[in-house]
Motif scaffolding. Structure first.
Motif, PDB file in Angstrom:
ATOM      1  N   LEU A   1     -20.712  13.002   7.492  1.00  0.00           N
ATOM      2  CA  LEU A   1     -20.252  14.084   8.373  1.00  0.00           C
ATOM      3  C   LEU A   1     -20.222  15.409   7.622  1.00  0.00           C
ATOM      4  CD1 LEU A   1     -17.424  12.378  10.457  1.00  0.00           C
ATOM      5  CD2 LEU A   1     -19.820  12.649  10.981  1.00  0.00           C
ATOM      6  N   LEU A   2     -19.802  15.356   6.342  1.00  0.00           N
ATOM      7  CA  LEU A   2     -19.795  16.578   5.520  1.00  0.00           C
ATOM      8  C   LEU A   2     -21.218  17.111   5.378  1.00  0.00           C
ATOM      9  CD1 LEU A   2     -17.672  18.186   3.859  1.00  0.00           C
ATOM     10  CD2 LEU A   2     -18.480  16.953   1.861  1.00  0.00           C
TER      11      LEU A   2
ATOM     12  N   LEU B   1     -17.256  21.566  13.091  1.00  0.00           N
ATOM     13  CA  LEU B   1     -17.593  20.277  12.482  1.00  0.00           C
ATOM     14  C   LEU B   1     -16.775  20.041  11.221  1.00  0.00           C
ATOM     15  CD1 LEU B   1     -21.330  19.392  12.590  1.00  0.00           C
ATOM     16  CD2 LEU B   1     -19.633  17.982  11.475  1.00  0.00           C
ATOM     17  N   LEU B   2     -16.758  21.061  10.331  1.00  0.00           N
ATOM     18  CA  LEU B   2     -16.064  20.893   9.062  1.00  0.00           C
ATOM     19  C   LEU B   2     -14.553  20.793   9.274  1.00  0.00           C
ATOM     20  CD1 LEU B   2     -18.232  23.264   6.887  1.00  0.00           C
ATOM     21  CD2 LEU B   2     -18.189  20.788   6.895  1.00  0.00           C
TER      22      LEU B   2
ATOM     23  N   GLU C   1       0.822  -1.212   0.000  1.00  0.00           N
ATOM     24  CA  GLU C   1       0.000   0.000   0.000  1.00  0.00           C
ATOM     25  C   GLU C   1       0.854   1.258   0.000  1.00  0.00           C
ATOM     26  OE1 GLU C   1       0.573  -0.303   4.446  1.00  0.00           O
ATOM     27  OE2 GLU C   1       0.642  -1.599   2.693  1.00  0.00           O
ATOM     28  N   ASN C   2       2.155   1.117   0.132  1.00  0.00           N
ATOM     29  CA  ASN C   2       3.033   2.289   0.177  1.00  0.00           C
ATOM     30  C   ASN C   2       3.491   2.713  -1.219  1.00  0.00           C
ATOM     31  OD1 ASN C   2       4.076   4.106   2.059  1.00  0.00           O
ATOM     32  ND2 ASN C   2       6.123   3.337   1.659  1.00  0.00           N
TER      33      ASN C   2
ATOM     34  N   GLY D   1     -16.823   2.160   3.967  1.00  0.00           N
ATOM     35  CA  GLY D   1     -17.407   2.709   5.189  1.00  0.00           C
ATOM     36  C   GLY D   1     -16.847   4.077   5.515  1.00  0.00           C
ATOM     37  N   ASP D   2     -15.521   4.234   5.337  1.00  0.00           N
ATOM     38  CA  ASP D   2     -14.880   5.525   5.594  1.00  0.00           C
ATOM     39  C   ASP D   2     -15.458   6.604   4.699  1.00  0.00           C
ATOM     40  OD1 ASP D   2     -13.260   4.413   7.436  1.00  0.00           O
ATOM     41  OD2 ASP D   2     -11.542   4.165   6.107  1.00  0.00           O
TER      42      ASP D   2
ATOM     43  N   LEU E   1     -18.935   7.518   5.701  1.00  0.00           N
ATOM     44  CA  LEU E   1     -18.836   8.308   6.932  1.00  0.00           C
ATOM     45  C   LEU E   1     -18.418   9.739   6.616  1.00  0.00           C
ATOM     46  CD1 LEU E   1     -18.802   8.057  10.085  1.00  0.00           C
ATOM     47  CD2 LEU E   1     -16.354   7.780   9.879  1.00  0.00           C
ATOM     48  N   PHE E   2     -17.432   9.882   5.720  1.00  0.00           N
ATOM     49  CA  PHE E   2     -16.944  11.211   5.344  1.00  0.00           C
ATOM     50  C   PHE E   2     -18.085  12.055   4.787  1.00  0.00           C
ATOM     51  CE2 PHE E   2     -15.194  14.179   2.241  1.00  0.00           C
ATOM     52  CZ  PHE E   2     -14.216  14.794   2.986  1.00  0.00           C
TER      53      PHE E   2
ATOM     54  N   LEU F   1      -6.423   4.054   0.820  1.00  0.00           N
ATOM     55  CA  LEU F   1      -6.506   3.393   2.129  1.00  0.00           C
ATOM     56  C   LEU F   1      -7.927   3.346   2.665  1.00  0.00           C
ATOM     57  CD1 LEU F   1      -3.475   5.004   3.943  1.00  0.00           C
ATOM     58  CD2 LEU F   1      -3.682   2.630   3.247  1.00  0.00           C
ATOM     59  N   MET F   2      -8.769   4.304   2.213  1.00  0.00           N
ATOM     60  CA  MET F   2     -10.102   4.418   2.808  1.00  0.00           C
ATOM     61  C   MET F   2     -10.998   3.280   2.331  1.00  0.00           C
ATOM     62  SD  MET F   2     -10.639   8.505   2.522  1.00  0.00           S
ATOM     63  CE  MET F   2     -12.170   8.753   3.386  1.00  0.00           C
ATOM     64  N   THR F   3     -11.765   2.734   3.286  1.00  0.00           N
ATOM     65  CA  THR F   3     -12.740   1.712   2.921  1.00  0.00           C
ATOM     66  C   THR F   3     -14.038   2.396   2.498  1.00  0.00           C
ATOM     67  OG1 THR F   3     -13.575   1.600   5.163  1.00  0.00           O
ATOM     68  CG2 THR F   3     -11.769   0.124   4.620  1.00  0.00           C
TER      69      THR F   3
ATOM     70  N   MET G   1     -11.497  10.056  11.994  1.00  0.00           N
ATOM     71  CA  MET G   1     -12.580  11.031  11.787  1.00  0.00           C
ATOM     72  C   MET G   1     -13.579  10.977  12.936  1.00  0.00           C
ATOM     73  SD  MET G   1     -13.451  11.216   7.747  1.00  0.00           S
ATOM     74  CE  MET G   1     -13.701   9.495   7.430  1.00  0.00           C
TER      75      MET G   1
ATOM     76  N   TYR H   1      -4.701   9.470   8.773  1.00  0.00           N
ATOM     77  CA  TYR H   1      -3.669   9.115   7.788  1.00  0.00           C
ATOM     78  C   TYR H   1      -2.306   9.024   8.462  1.00  0.00           C
ATOM     79  CZ  TYR H   1      -0.890   9.369   3.526  1.00  0.00           C
ATOM     80  OH  TYR H   1      -0.001   9.109   2.530  1.00  0.00           O
TER      81      TYR H   1
ATOM     82  N   PHE I   1      -0.056  11.955  -1.939  1.00  0.00           N
ATOM     83  CA  PHE I   1      -0.571  11.728  -0.590  1.00  0.00           C
ATOM     84  C   PHE I   1      -2.074  11.520  -0.613  1.00  0.00           C
ATOM     85  CE2 PHE I   1       3.296  13.720   1.334  1.00  0.00           C
ATOM     86  CZ  PHE I   1       3.626  12.617   2.086  1.00  0.00           C
TER      87      PHE I   1
ATOM     88  N   LEU J   1     -13.601  17.358  10.551  1.00  0.00           N
ATOM     89  CA  LEU J   1     -13.606  16.362   9.479  1.00  0.00           C
ATOM     90  C   LEU J   1     -12.235  16.312   8.790  1.00  0.00           C
ATOM     91  CD1 LEU J   1     -15.574  14.475   8.104  1.00  0.00           C
ATOM     92  CD2 LEU J   1     -16.217  16.313   6.591  1.00  0.00           C
TER      93      LEU J   1
ATOM     94  N   HIS K   1      -2.877   8.198  -2.080  1.00  0.00           N
ATOM     95  CA  HIS K   1      -2.578   7.147  -1.110  1.00  0.00           C
ATOM     96  C   HIS K   1      -3.680   7.088  -0.046  1.00  0.00           C
ATOM     97  CE1 HIS K   1       0.264   5.449   2.191  1.00  0.00           C
ATOM     98  NE2 HIS K   1      -0.388   4.492   1.581  1.00  0.00           N
ATOM     99  N   LEU K   2      -4.064   8.285   0.441  1.00  0.00           N
ATOM    100  CA  LEU K   2      -5.136   8.363   1.440  1.00  0.00           C
ATOM    101  C   LEU K   2      -6.416   7.745   0.900  1.00  0.00           C
ATOM    102  CD1 LEU K   2      -6.169   9.550   4.145  1.00  0.00           C
ATOM    103  CD2 LEU K   2      -6.623  11.662   2.945  1.00  0.00           C
TER     104      LEU K   2
ATOM    105  N   ILE L   1      -8.522   5.398   9.244  1.00  0.00           N
ATOM    106  CA  ILE L   1      -8.843   6.780   8.859  1.00  0.00           C
ATOM    107  C   ILE L   1     -10.251   7.141   9.318  1.00  0.00           C
ATOM    108  CG2 ILE L   1      -9.173   8.290   6.872  1.00  0.00           C
ATOM    109  CD1 ILE L   1      -6.913   6.540   5.575  1.00  0.00           C
ATOM    110  N   GLY L   2     -11.187   6.197   9.160  1.00  0.00           N
ATOM    111  CA  GLY L   2     -12.535   6.428   9.661  1.00  0.00           C
ATOM    112  C   GLY L   2     -12.544   6.611  11.169  1.00  0.00           C
TER     113      GLY L   2
ATOM    114  N   VAL M   1     -15.802  -2.448   8.671  1.00  0.00           N
ATOM    115  CA  VAL M   1     -16.402  -1.330   7.953  1.00  0.00           C
ATOM    116  C   VAL M   1     -15.453  -0.133   7.878  1.00  0.00           C
ATOM    117  CG1 VAL M   1     -18.430   0.150   7.806  1.00  0.00           C
ATOM    118  CG2 VAL M   1     -18.629  -2.127   8.776  1.00  0.00           C
ATOM    119  N   PHE M   2     -14.858   0.209   9.009  1.00  0.00           N
ATOM    120  CA  PHE M   2     -14.041   1.418   9.060  1.00  0.00           C
ATOM    121  C   PHE M   2     -12.570   1.065   9.190  1.00  0.00           C
ATOM    122  CE2 PHE M   2     -18.065   2.827  11.165  1.00  0.00           C
ATOM    123  CZ  PHE M   2     -18.517   3.567  10.095  1.00  0.00           C
ATOM    124  N   SER M   3     -11.734   1.814   8.447  1.00  0.00           N
ATOM    125  CA  SER M   3     -10.295   1.661   8.616  1.00  0.00           C
ATOM    126  C   SER M   3      -9.829   2.664   9.669  1.00  0.00           C
ATOM    127  CB  SER M   3      -9.580   1.904   7.294  1.00  0.00           C
ATOM    128  OG  SER M   3      -9.613   3.277   6.990  1.00  0.00           O
TER     129      SER M   3
END
Lengths: 154, 189
Positions: free
Chosen positions: A46-47, B147-148, A16-17, A38-39, A42-43, A34-36, B115, B159, A27, B151, A30-31, B111-112, B107-109
Motif C-alpha cells: 500500500l505504501l 492513500l498515505l 502479547e500485552n 501478511g500485514d 500489505l503495508f 502483533l503484525m503478521t 488497513m 491496533y 506502542f 494507511l 507492541h504494534l 491490523i491488516g 495471512v492477515f491479523s
C-alpha cells in the motif's frame, strides 16, 4: 454490560500485552509484534502504491494557464492565471471572492457554511480543483499545460 | 470468539452498544480540527472491526450502515452528497474487510484488516466523489494524500481494535448458559 466492564479492565489477558507501557515507542513495538508477515507485506504494498501515485500524478498534472469557474454546472468565467487580480462572483447561497496571485487562484471569501473552499488554498496545476458544495461552484485548472515535457513522440 | 446465537438478546444488545460506540466516535472525530478537510481519522471503523471480530459479519454490516444513517441524521446531512460519500465508503470497507478476512484467515491479523478497511473506504469515496460531485478525473489529485493517510489511520484503527477485541473476546468465548425457564423468551425482543 460485560462488554463495557471488560473494555475498561486494566490489563488484557495473554502474553502479547507484555510490551505495552507508557510512551510512543512501546506502542510501536507492541504494534510491530502483533503484525503478521501478511500485514507487513500489505503495508509495504500500500505504501508503494501511494508513492507511485504521487509520481504518476506529478507527470499527469502539469502547471496550467487558465482557471474555469463553474456555478451550477454552467461555465461562468475563464480566469487567466498570469494576471494578478481579484474577481467577485455570485454563487447559489452568496458572494464569492477569488484572488489570482503568483501561486495560483484561491477563494479568499465565500458566504458558505463550512468554508472548505477557502481552506483548500491556492491551486495552479492542471487537473486541480476547488469545490464549494453549498455555492455549487467548481474551479478547475485547464488550458495548455506548461512546458513540463521535453518532447512527445507521435 | 464469535458469539454463536444470532438474534439472541445478548447479540442484539452488543450490536446496539457497538453502534452507539461507533456513533460517538463518528461525532467525536467531526470535532477534531483537520489540517486537510478531506482527511479523517476514521475512528468509527473501530466499532465495525470489533463487531466483525466479536459478533460476525452481519453485525459489522449493521453497525457500519446504521452508524452512517444515524450520524447523518444527527449531523443534518441526510441524503446530501456527504451522506452518500460516507455510506458508500462504509459499505465498501465492510465488504472488503469481510472478504479479505474470510480469504486470508491465517495471512492477515486484525491490523491488516484495519488497513484494508481504511483503504477500501478511501477508494470508494474517491470513486463516488468523482461521479457525484465532480464528474471528472480531477479528483484523482487527492488520491496520494488520502492513500498515505489511510494507511496510517488504518494501522492505528487496527491496533485500537485489537486492544478492544483482546479484552472482550475471552468473555464472548464462553456464552452464558441459558437457564431452562428463560430459553423460550430469549428470542423475543
Amino acid at each position: 454490560m460485560s462488554l463495557l466492564t471488560a473494555t475498561f479492565r486494566k490489563k488484557a489477558p495473554g502474553p502479547e500485552n507484555r510490551n505495552a507501557g507508557p510512551g510512543l515507542w512501546p506502542f510501536l513495538r507492541h504494534l510491530h509484534s502483533l503484525m503478521t508477515t501478511g500485514d507487513r507485506v500489505l503495508f509495504f504494498i500500500l505504501l508503494g502504491i501511494g508513492l507511485l501515485s504521487i509520481l504518476s500524478l506529478r507527470l499527469l498534472f502539469a502547471p496550467g494557464r487558465i482557471a474555469s469557474v463553474f456555478i451550477s454546472n454552467r461555465l461562468i468565467k475563464k480566469i487567466s492565471l498570469g494576471v494578478a487580480e481579484t474577481h467577485h462572483l455570485l454563487g447559489v447561497v452568496g458572494a464569492i471572492e477569488l484572488r489570482v496571485a503568483q501561486n495560483g487562484v484561491r477563494v479568499i471569501h465565500s458566504e458558505c457554511s463550512e468554508k472548505i473552499c477557502m481552506k483548500q488554498g491556492a491551486i495552479s496545476n492542471k487537473g486541480q480543483i476547488i469545490v464549494c458544495v453549498p455555492n455549487q461552484m467548481i474551479i478547475t485548472i485547464d488550458g495548455e499545460a506548461g512546458h513540463s515535457l521535453d518532447a512527445v513522440t507521435p | 470468539m464469535r458469539l454463536r446465537h444470532k438474534n439472541s438478546t445478548s447479540w442484539l444488545t452488543r450490536v446496539a452498544l457497538l453502534t452507539g460506540f461507533g456513533l460517538a466516535l463518528f461525532l467525536f472525530e467531526s470535532f477534531i480540527p483537520r489540517p486537510l478537510p478531506w482527511i479523517k481519522p476514521g475512528l468509527a471503523n473501530i466499532a465495525t472491526i470489533v463487531a466483525l471480530y466479536s459478533l460476525g459479519s452481519v453485525a459489522a454490516w449493521i453497525v457500519a450502515l446504521l452508524r452512517c444513517v444515524l450520524g447523518s441524521l444527527i449531523g443534518g446531512t441526510m441524503m446530501s452528497p456527504s451522506f452518500w460519500l460516507s455510506i458508500c465508503g462504509a459499505a465498501a470497507s465492510v465488504a472488503a474487510m469481510i472478504i479479505i478476512r474470510r480469504l486470508g484467515k491465517k495471512v492477515f491479523s486484525i491490523i491488516g484488516i484495519g488497513m484494508i478497511g481504511a483503504f477500501a473506504h478511501m477508494l470508494a469515496q474517491v470513486a463516488v466523489a468523482g461521479v457525484l460531485v465532480v464528474g471528472d478525473t480531477a479528483i484523482l489529485i487527492l488520491l496520494p494524500s488520502m492513500l498515505l493517510s489511510s494507511l496510517l489511520t488504518g494501522l492505528i484503527v487496527g491496533y485500537a481494535s485489537h486492544l478492544i477485541v483482546a479484552r472482550i473476546a475471552p468473555q464472548s468465548e464462553t456464552p452464558q448458559p441459558v437457564h431452562e425457564s428463560n430459553r423460550g423468551s430469549d428470542n423475543v425482543v
